[in-house]
Write an enzyme that holds these catalytic residues in place. Structure first.
Site, PDB file in Angstrom:
ATOM      1  N   ARG A 108       0.863  -1.190   0.000  1.00  9.78           N
ATOM      2  CA  ARG A 108       0.000   0.000   0.000  1.00  9.78           C
ATOM      3  C   ARG A 108       0.900   1.240   0.000  1.00  9.78           C
ATOM      4  O   ARG A 108       1.697   1.416   0.913  1.00  9.78           O
ATOM      5  CB  ARG A 108      -0.898  -0.012   1.245  1.00  9.78           C
ATOM      6  N   HIS A 135      -2.876  11.018   0.795  1.00 10.09           N
ATOM      7  CA  HIS A 135      -2.281  10.808   2.121  1.00 10.09           C
ATOM      8  C   HIS A 135      -1.593  12.120   2.497  1.00 10.09           C
ATOM      9  O   HIS A 135      -0.397  12.158   2.769  1.00 10.09           O
ATOM     10  CB  HIS A 135      -1.322   9.616   2.091  1.00 10.09           C
ATOM     11  N   GLU A 186      -7.355   8.499   6.370  1.00  9.85           N
ATOM     12  CA  GLU A 186      -7.610   9.141   7.661  1.00  9.85           C
ATOM     13  C   GLU A 186      -8.171  10.561   7.560  1.00  9.85           C
ATOM     14  O   GLU A 186      -7.525  11.534   7.990  1.00  9.85           O
ATOM     15  CB  GLU A 186      -6.325   9.137   8.510  1.00  9.85           C
ATOM     16  N   ASN A 245      -7.318   1.676  10.090  1.00  9.39           N
ATOM     17  CA  ASN A 245      -6.020   1.960  10.720  1.00  9.39           C
ATOM     18  C   ASN A 245      -6.233   1.950  12.223  1.00  9.39           C
ATOM     19  O   ASN A 245      -7.064   2.694  12.751  1.00  9.39           O
ATOM     20  CB  ASN A 245      -5.485   3.334  10.297  1.00  9.39           C
ATOM     21  N   TYR A 257      -4.088   1.789  16.028  1.00  9.03           N
ATOM     22  CA  TYR A 257      -2.832   1.810  16.794  1.00  9.03           C
ATOM     23  C   TYR A 257      -3.058   1.609  18.288  1.00  9.03           C
ATOM     24  O   TYR A 257      -2.313   0.908  18.936  1.00  9.03           O
ATOM     25  CB  TYR A 257      -2.092   3.132  16.562  1.00  9.03           C
ATOM     26  N   GLU A 267      -3.390  -0.143   8.192  1.00 10.28           N
ATOM     27  CA  GLU A 267      -2.226   0.247   8.997  1.00 10.28           C
ATOM     28  C   GLU A 267      -2.365  -0.324  10.397  1.00 10.28           C
ATOM     29  O   GLU A 267      -3.441  -0.243  11.000  1.00 10.28           O
ATOM     30  CB  GLU A 267      -2.095   1.771   9.149  1.00 10.28           C
TER      31      GLU A 267
END
Ligand code: IFM
Length: 443
Positions: free
Chosen positions: A75, A119, A164, A290, A292, A348
């Site tokens: 990606r 991005h 995002e 994504n 985290y 991600e």
């Protein structure tokens, strides 16, 4: 220890983005991060993406690294002002040729390209016309998406419109810690709306130019957990979920903004034209996730939306983000139950640690390996609960420009010495490669 298997056909890859790795500054137009990096105090140590990982010139070496790790997917993002230096108008042959060569080299190495169109490197020329606050930027984005899909769409079969939108809108326009650096909530909400609207406009443009491809969007999620069972903390966690997650998922999958948040934002809500929400909710093929860390939320009157984030005891990464894999399972199950995307990818997931190259020429990063082991098991837990998760992209292939942190945070599977551009796979890269090769993992 038991061995667990991922479903047949599960996609394994790594992810990067253009501004974070490409460099090649002289071969593209200006973007808003070029300006932002030069504002005093905005980016650690005054770092910029001018050279970054010099991937623009070293992409063949980087593809060889991926191939050595057994990756079957990659990606990456397209730098808008590399393709259209002034944001619209005549495309740059040099820019399009670069991505053409990149895609061909990936396919020659048997690596499937997953292309993100935005991005965060907005052409400066468009920022001077208002950037994402200007409605017209949405149409410029759809035109740009069409230009790229026209050129690469015979070979690229997976497209991600945006990465995002929450970060674009709120870090860039409310908190001011990302480009363009404004601090204005109503502006951020308008930007969020235009970014979502541009996504909806781009979907048919991509499909027309790249028949048979799959189109999706990537959101960052912040799963909210109340700090206590008390009703005030529970309501506060719901507000965090509203601003971070539902504000994007509801328009995309239900064609409406969440009513509780709309009421809370009051006079600051965005202007929404008739028909916009129908455009935003156009069907897509997959949702990129994504993830985290989680957010633990406590009611605090007077704070923004009357809550604060607390820091529970636990393991933390170099970003000061808690390691909390259970939230990834909870998130995937919740997205499946509440919105039912036909397919999901982790686009991600990863972590920063203070890596060092040791005298043996290696980077020993057991904490990162453990992070991947835990989060990949969390993915399997979700799959076993019926979530149609089709792939996983580690963030990131290699250390790179971590936005406001410059090069001071390392997320890579591959260590990069930015003085020499030498690449050294870390121990975690070998671990991830072995999981990907066998599509199995020890629990
Ligand atoms: O480096 C970023 C990436 O650009 C977007 N998602 C989060 C990553 C780590 O902060």
């Amino acid at each position: 220890m038991g061995v667990r298997r991922f479903p047949e056909g599960f996609v394994w890859g790594t992810a990067t983005s253009s501004y974070q790795i490409e460099g090649g500054r002289d071969e593209r137009g200006d973007c808003i991060w070029d300006t932002f990096c030069r504002l005093p105090g905005k980016v650690a140590e005054g770092h910029t993406g001018d050279v970054a990982n010099d991937h623009y010139h070293r992409y063949r070496e980087d593809i060889a690294l991926m191939a050595d790790l057994g990756m079957r997917a990659y990606r990456f993002s397209i730098c808008w002002p590399r393709v259209l230096p002034s944001g619209s108008g005549r495309p740059s042959a040099v820019g399009l040729d670069f991505y053409d060569r990149l895609v061909d080299a990936l396919l020659a190495a048997n690596i499937d390209p997953y292309v993100t169109l935005y991005h965060w490197d907005l052409p400066t020329a468009l920022q001077s016309l208002g950037g994402w606050a200007a409605r017209d930027t949405a149409q410029r984005f759809a035109d740009y998406a069409g230009v790229v899909a026209e050129r690469l769409g015979d070979r690229v079969k997976h497209w991600i419109t945006h990465n995002e939108p929450w970060v674009v809108a709120f870090l860039g326009n409310h908190l001011g810690v990302h480009a363009p650096g404004w601090e204005d909530l109503s502006l951020a909400l308008q930007v969020a709306h235009h970014v979502l609207y541009s996504h909806g406009l781009a979907v048919p443009a991509i499909r027309a130019a790249s028949p048979g491809s799959e189109v999706g969007i990537t959101l960052n999620f912040s799963p909210a957990y109340p700090a206590s069972d008390g009703p005030e903390d529970v309501a506060a966690a719901r507000r965090h979920d509203g601003q971070a997650n539902r504000w994007f998922m509801d328009p995309l999958y239900r064609g409406e903004y969440p009513e509780d948040m709309w009421d809370l934002y009051g006079y600051q809500v965005p202007r929404v034209a008739d028909g916009d929400l129908e455009v935003i909710r156009r069907p897509i093929d997959f949702l990129g996730v994504n993830y985290y860390t989680r957010a633990v939320i406590r009611h605090r009157p007077g704070a923004y939306l009357d809550y604060e984030t607390v820091r529970p005891a636990g393991e933390y990464t170099a970003m000061d983000w808690e390691v909390y894999p259970q939230a990834l399972t909870d998130l995937l199950v919740r997205l499946h139950e509440d919105y039912a995307p036909g397919s999901l990818y982790i686009t991600e997931n990863g972590c920063a640690y203070e890596d060092t190259l040791t005298p043996d020429g290696q980077v020993h990063d057991p904490a990162r390996t453990e992070y991947y082991r835990l989060h990949l098991n969390a993915c399997l837990d979700a799959i076993e609960q019926g979530v149609p998760l089709d792939g996983y992209f580690s963030w990131s292939l290699m250390d790179n420009f971590e936005w406001a942190f410059g090069y001071t945070r390392r997320f890579g599977l591959v260590y990069v010495d930015f003085a020499t551009q030498a690449r050294t796979p870390k121990d975690s890269a070998r671990y991830y490669a072995s999981v990907a090769r066998t599509s199995t993992i020890e629990d």
